[in-house]
Design a protein around this motif. Structure first.
Motif, PDB file in Angstrom:
ATOM      1  N   GLU A  27       0.838  -1.208   0.000  1.00 20.69           N
ATOM      2  CA  GLU A  27       0.000   0.000   0.000  1.00 20.69           C
ATOM      3  C   GLU A  27       0.871   1.256   0.000  1.00 20.69           C
ATOM      4  O   GLU A  27       0.592   2.222  -0.715  1.00 20.69           O
ATOM      5  CB  GLU A  27      -0.921  -0.011   1.220  1.00 20.69           C
ATOM      6  N   ILE A  28       1.933   1.245   0.790  1.00 18.19           N
ATOM      7  CA  ILE A  28       2.849   2.389   0.800  1.00 18.19           C
ATOM      8  C   ILE A  28       3.468   2.577  -0.584  1.00 18.19           C
ATOM      9  O   ILE A  28       3.557   3.705  -1.102  1.00 18.19           O
ATOM     10  CB  ILE A  28       3.950   2.194   1.853  1.00 18.19           C
ATOM     11  N   GLY A  29       3.901   1.445  -1.194  1.00 21.14           N
ATOM     12  CA  GLY A  29       4.499   1.515  -2.517  1.00 21.14           C
ATOM     13  C   GLY A  29       3.517   2.025  -3.558  1.00 21.14           C
ATOM     14  O   GLY A  29       3.872   2.835  -4.430  1.00 21.14           O
ATOM     15  N   LYS A  30       2.260   1.557  -3.469  1.00 27.73           N
ATOM     16  CA  LYS A  30       1.245   2.001  -4.421  1.00 27.73           C
ATOM     17  C   LYS A  30       1.016   3.508  -4.301  1.00 27.73           C
ATOM     18  O   LYS A  30       0.947   4.231  -5.300  1.00 27.73           O
ATOM     19  CB  LYS A  30      -0.061   1.246  -4.175  1.00 27.73           C
ATOM     20  N   ARG A  31       0.886   3.980  -3.072  1.00 29.27           N
ATOM     21  CA  ARG A  31       0.662   5.422  -2.864  1.00 29.27           C
ATOM     22  C   ARG A  31       1.855   6.242  -3.370  1.00 29.27           C
ATOM     23  O   ARG A  31       1.685   7.312  -3.946  1.00 29.27           O
ATOM     24  CB  ARG A  31       0.438   5.698  -1.382  1.00 29.27           C
ATOM     25  N   ALA A  32       3.041   5.700  -3.152  1.00 28.99           N
ATOM     26  CA  ALA A  32       4.237   6.407  -3.621  1.00 28.99           C
ATOM     27  C   ALA A  32       4.250   6.498  -5.139  1.00 28.99           C
ATOM     28  O   ALA A  32       4.523   7.560  -5.727  1.00 28.99           O
ATOM     29  CB  ALA A  32       5.491   5.713  -3.120  1.00 28.99           C
ATOM     30  N   ILE A  33       3.938   5.373  -5.790  1.00 29.66           N
ATOM     31  CA  ILE A  33       3.936   5.358  -7.257  1.00 29.66           C
ATOM     32  C   ILE A  33       2.891   6.326  -7.802  1.00 29.66           C
ATOM     33  O   ILE A  33       3.155   7.133  -8.705  1.00 29.66           O
ATOM     34  CB  ILE A  33       3.691   3.929  -7.778  1.00 29.66           C
ATOM     35  N   LEU A  34       1.663   6.275  -7.260  1.00 33.10           N
ATOM     36  CA  LEU A  34       0.583   7.136  -7.748  1.00 33.10           C
ATOM     37  C   LEU A  34       0.882   8.615  -7.504  1.00 33.10           C
ATOM     38  O   LEU A  34       0.617   9.460  -8.352  1.00 33.10           O
ATOM     39  CB  LEU A  34      -0.737   6.740  -7.086  1.00 33.10           C
ATOM     40  N   SER A  35       1.438   8.907  -6.339  1.00 36.55           N
ATOM     41  CA  SER A  35       1.728  10.311  -6.008  1.00 36.55           C
ATOM     42  C   SER A  35       2.822  10.872  -6.904  1.00 36.55           C
ATOM     43  O   SER A  35       2.723  11.995  -7.416  1.00 36.55           O
ATOM     44  CB  SER A  35       2.145  10.425  -4.541  1.00 36.55           C
ATOM     45  N   GLN A  36       3.908  10.071  -7.106  1.00 37.49           N
ATOM     46  CA  GLN A  36       4.984  10.551  -7.974  1.00 37.49           C
ATOM     47  C   GLN A  36       4.516  10.642  -9.421  1.00 37.49           C
ATOM     48  O   GLN A  36       4.925  11.550 -10.163  1.00 37.49           O
ATOM     49  CB  GLN A  36       6.198   9.615  -7.874  1.00 37.49           C
ATOM     50  N   GLN A  37       3.626   9.726  -9.813  1.00 42.79           N
ATOM     51  CA  GLN A  37       3.077   9.777 -11.164  1.00 42.79           C
ATOM     52  C   GLN A  37       2.213  11.033 -11.343  1.00 42.79           C
ATOM     53  O   GLN A  37       2.269  11.695 -12.383  1.00 42.79           O
ATOM     54  CB  GLN A  37       2.253   8.523 -11.433  1.00 42.79           C
ATOM     55  N   THR A  38       1.421  11.351 -10.322  1.00 43.58           N
ATOM     56  CA  THR A  38       0.587  12.553 -10.376  1.00 43.58           C
ATOM     57  C   THR A  38       1.450  13.805 -10.446  1.00 43.58           C
ATOM     58  O   THR A  38       1.173  14.733 -11.215  1.00 43.58           O
ATOM     59  CB  THR A  38      -0.323  12.622  -9.144  1.00 43.58           C
ATOM     60  N   ALA A  39       2.507  13.852  -9.632  1.00 45.20           N
ATOM     61  CA  ALA A  39       3.425  14.999  -9.660  1.00 45.20           C
ATOM     62  C   ALA A  39       4.092  15.118 -11.025  1.00 45.20           C
ATOM     63  O   ALA A  39       4.289  16.226 -11.547  1.00 45.20           O
ATOM     64  CB  ALA A  39       4.469  14.858  -8.564  1.00 45.20           C
ATOM     65  N   LEU A  40       4.432  13.952 -11.613  1.00 44.25           N
ATOM     66  CA  LEU A  40       5.052  13.952 -12.938  1.00 44.25           C
ATOM     67  C   LEU A  40       4.058  14.447 -14.000  1.00 44.25           C
ATOM     68  O   LEU A  40       4.425  15.181 -14.915  1.00 44.25           O
ATOM     69  CB  LEU A  40       5.531  12.540 -13.279  1.00 44.25           C
ATOM     70  N   SER A  41       2.790  14.080 -13.852  1.00 50.38           N
ATOM     71  CA  SER A  41       1.749  14.542 -14.780  1.00 50.38           C
ATOM     72  C   SER A  41       1.550  16.051 -14.660  1.00 50.38           C
ATOM     73  O   SER A  41       1.327  16.749 -15.668  1.00 50.38           O
ATOM     74  CB  SER A  41       0.433  13.820 -14.503  1.00 50.38           C
ATOM     75  N   THR A  42       1.620  16.560 -13.432  1.00 54.11           N
ATOM     76  CA  THR A  42       1.506  18.012 -13.228  1.00 54.11           C
ATOM     77  C   THR A  42       2.659  18.745 -13.895  1.00 54.11           C
ATOM     78  O   THR A  42       2.479  19.801 -14.512  1.00 54.11           O
ATOM     79  CB  THR A  42       1.475  18.328 -11.721  1.00 54.11           C
ATOM     80  N   THR A  43       3.846  18.166 -13.783  1.00 55.55           N
ATOM     81  CA  THR A  43       5.005  18.748 -14.468  1.00 55.55           C
ATOM     82  C   THR A  43       4.791  18.748 -15.973  1.00 55.55           C
ATOM     83  O   THR A  43       5.097  19.736 -16.666  1.00 55.55           O
ATOM     84  CB  THR A  43       6.270  17.955 -14.121  1.00 55.55           C
ATOM     85  N   GLY A  44       4.265  17.667 -16.499  1.00 55.01           N
ATOM     86  CA  GLY A  44       3.957  17.594 -17.926  1.00 55.01           C
ATOM     87  C   GLY A  44       2.921  18.634 -18.334  1.00 55.01           C
ATOM     88  O   GLY A  44       3.019  19.242 -19.414  1.00 55.01           O
ATOM     89  N   HIS A  45       1.928  18.846 -17.468  1.00 55.16           N
ATOM     90  CA  HIS A  45       0.906  19.860 -17.737  1.00 55.16           C
ATOM     91  C   HIS A  45       1.548  21.246 -17.810  1.00 55.16           C
ATOM     92  O   HIS A  45       1.187  22.066 -18.666  1.00 55.16           O
ATOM     93  CB  HIS A  45      -0.151  19.803 -16.637  1.00 55.16           C
ATOM     94  N   ASN A  46       2.488  21.507 -16.917  1.00 53.65           N
ATOM     95  CA  ASN A  46       3.199  22.792 -16.935  1.00 53.65           C
ATOM     96  C   ASN A  46       3.995  22.970 -18.226  1.00 53.65           C
ATOM     97  O   ASN A  46       3.960  24.033 -18.856  1.00 53.65           O
ATOM     98  CB  ASN A  46       4.138  22.897 -15.733  1.00 53.65           C
ATOM     99  N   ILE A  47       4.722  21.900 -18.600  1.00 51.07           N
ATOM    100  CA  ILE A  47       5.541  21.974 -19.821  1.00 51.07           C
ATOM    101  C   ILE A  47       4.655  22.180 -21.046  1.00 51.07           C
ATOM    102  O   ILE A  47       4.973  22.975 -21.939  1.00 51.07           O
ATOM    103  CB  ILE A  47       6.399  20.704 -19.962  1.00 51.07           C
ATOM    104  N   ALA A  48       3.520  21.483 -21.081  1.00 51.05           N
ATOM    105  CA  ALA A  48       2.614  21.600 -22.223  1.00 51.05           C
ATOM    106  C   ALA A  48       2.071  23.019 -22.372  1.00 51.05           C
ATOM    107  O   ALA A  48       1.782  23.481 -23.480  1.00 51.05           O
ATOM    108  CB  ALA A  48       1.464  20.609 -22.077  1.00 51.05           C
ATOM    109  N   ASN A  49       1.922  23.724 -21.261  1.00 51.64           N
ATOM    110  CA  ASN A  49       1.353  25.076 -21.282  1.00 51.64           C
ATOM    111  C   ASN A  49       2.406  26.169 -21.088  1.00 51.64           C
ATOM    112  O   ASN A  49       2.071  27.292 -20.705  1.00 51.64           O
ATOM    113  CB  ASN A  49       0.283  25.209 -20.203  1.00 51.64           C
ATOM    114  N   ALA A  50       3.659  25.826 -21.365  1.00 52.07           N
ATOM    115  CA  ALA A  50       4.738  26.798 -21.166  1.00 52.07           C
ATOM    116  C   ALA A  50       4.517  28.067 -21.975  1.00 52.07           C
ATOM    117  O   ALA A  50       4.903  29.159 -21.557  1.00 52.07           O
ATOM    118  CB  ALA A  50       6.081  26.168 -21.528  1.00 52.07           C
ATOM    119  N   ASN A  51       3.879  27.950 -23.137  1.00 49.61           N
ATOM    120  CA  ASN A  51       3.648  29.115 -23.994  1.00 49.61           C
ATOM    121  C   ASN A  51       2.180  29.535 -24.042  1.00 49.61           C
ATOM    122  O   ASN A  51       1.789  30.313 -24.917  1.00 49.61           O
ATOM    123  CB  ASN A  51       4.152  28.828 -25.411  1.00 49.61           C
TER     124      ASN A  51
END
Length: 488
Positions: free
Chosen positions: A9-33
């Protein structure tokens, strides 16, 4: 006691949270302009721990961590910089609109070319000078008539150019009023959507970005004040009068006739923005009921110039001593023959009367058809050009023009000079205001804008954390596999 599968469960939460943070970073990069986009951050926090009894701690249970979760998607925004940007934006909008409109008015006079009114007045004066030297010459008279026609034509063009641009400004005002109403309507709709999302526990970051972008654009058109209310809603006012109140947008109108701006029928005193700049050029009615503004001032000056030129020329050309070639010929046969006393400049609607304004001034059609009727003489001598000399002297004689003792040439130079000075001053102010807007926006972008370098760093950081979490899950899986399968 925690579950045997607690590690998974700890591992699952870690994976999902880091994946969500990575998706947010991607959202930022996509909207850089993307204009108006605000950088977002996935805020990570530890989840609530579990009680874990331990023989070493007596009767007090210890707590066991349960992993990580994304607590919010934080929108990196500084409201102080937004307010400062909007304040500078309304100044920039005002000076830009005023500079552009005055520059357009300056172009109407066309003084940078050889066909402007100053040049045509000079040619007209030169023609009269030549006529005074060769009063018997028909060709010289034709030149004088042509030059006089050019002067009248230039005055007509300036008058009509001002009138046409006045209509253009009135249309621009209506367009700006429509933009204000469209923005107000969308802001009211966004208020409702944002309140619904916040009420449901959601974070409407992209809706907030859209609303802030609308406020930025609106602040250039008029001086707005923004007030936060409940559930993420805002009220938008112009000089204290509510334009947007919660989910309601009030109607904004501008009357081009008096320059009055109103919200839901209530008069609004504009303090900045493009609309104020346009109104000050177009003209507006002050508290005393007097219409003031650059277009009314210029129209008054040009009309005054035209009527002064016409009245001065007509007083000499139709004077008691004025004689044209036909008069001289008639007097040679009959010393008591009546003089024609024709007006030089007349009104196009009534050629028997002097012109009422710059739009109606024309040279007398009789002179166009019969140049010999130009009254160059002040006596019955065919070689007399003294009346032409008097007409040419008109342009250098001081007279009362609009309450100022000046010459025709100096009066016109003052009108053009003042307009040119105003254009330079407003353009300089516009450049300074635009620089201030850019400076504040740069500061705002340093906080809210997307930095590709920073996002790349975050991407690597979250990717490494994701890989580590995946390795952790694999390690826990091996432990469970040993526990379960090794006990067969």
């Amino acid at each position: 006691m925690y579950s045997t599968f607690h590690g998974l469960e700890i591992g699952k939460r870690a994976i999902l949270s880091q994946q969500t943070a990575l998706s947010t970073t991607g959202h930022n990069i996509a909207n850089a302009n993307t204009k108006g986009y605000t950088r977002q951050e996935a805020v990570l926090q530890a989840t609530l721990p579990l009680a874990s009894p331990n023989p070493n701690n007596g009767t007090l249970p210890m707590q066991m961590g349960t992993g990580v979760e994304v607590s919010e998607f934080r929108r990196i925004r500084e409201s102080y910089l937004d307010n400062q940007f909007q304040n500078e934006q309304q100044k920039a909008g005002y000076w830009e609109a005023k500079a552009n409109s005055l520059s357009q008015l300056e172009n109407i006079f066309n003084e940078l070319s050889n066909s402007g009114l100053s040049s045509s007045l000079n040619r007209f004066w030169q023609g009269l000078q030549e006529l005074s030297k060769q009063p018997e010459s028909i060709s010289t008279r034709v030149v004088v008539v042509a030059n006089g026609k050019e002067v009248a034509s230039n005055l007509n063009q300036i008058f009509s150019g001002i009138a046409d641009y006045e209509k253009n400004l009135a249309d621009q005002l209506q367009v700006k009023a429509n933009e204000v109403n469209a923005a107000a309507s969308e802001l009211a709709t966004l208020n409702q959507q944002i309140a619904q999302n916040i009420g449901a526990g959601k974070q409407p970051n992209d809706l907030l970005d859209r609303r802030d972008l609308l406020l930025d654009n609106l602040s250039k058109i008029a001086n707005i004040e923004v007030t936060s209310t409940v559930n993420g809603k805002i009220d938008v006012s112009i000089s204290g009068v509510k334009l947007v109140e919660g989910n309601t947008a009030n109607s904004f109108t501008v009357n081009p006739q008096d320059g009055g701006a109103r919200i839901a029928g209530n008069l609004v005193g504009l303090k900045g923005g493009e609309i104020k700049g346009l109104i000050e050029t177009l003209g507006y009615m002050d508290a005393s009921g007097t219409t003031i503004g650059r277009i009314p001032e210029l129209r008054t000056s040009i009309n005054l110039l035209a009527t002064t030129i016409a009245d001065s020329m007509n007083a000499i050309h139709a004077g008691d001593n004025a004689r044209n070639l036909d008069d001289v010929q008639a007097r040679s046969e009959n010393p008591n023959a009546p003089l024609e006393k024709l007006l030089f400049f007349v009104d196009k609607d009534d050629p028997t009367q002097p012109p009422k304004d710059a739009g109606n001034i024309i040279i007398n059609p009789v002179l166009v058809d019969y140049p010999a009727k130009v009254a160059a003489a002040a006596s019955d001598n065919i070689g007399d050009g003294s009346n032409a000399t008097l007409m040419s002297d008109v342009f250098f004689q001081k007279m009362d023009i609009g309450g100022t003792n000046t010459t025709i040439g100096d009066f016109y130079k003052k009108v053009i000079g003042q307009l040119g000075t105003d254009v330079q001053e407003t353009q300089l102010s516009s450049e300074n205001a635009t620089s201030m807007v850019q400076m504040v926006d740069n500061r705002r972008q340093s906080v809210s804008g997307v930095s590709i370098d920073e996002e790349m760093t975050n991407m690597v950081r979250y990717q490494q954390a994701y890989n580590a979490a995946a390795r952790y899950v694999s390690a826990v899986n091996d432990l469970l596999n040993t526990l379960i399968n090794g006990m067969k």
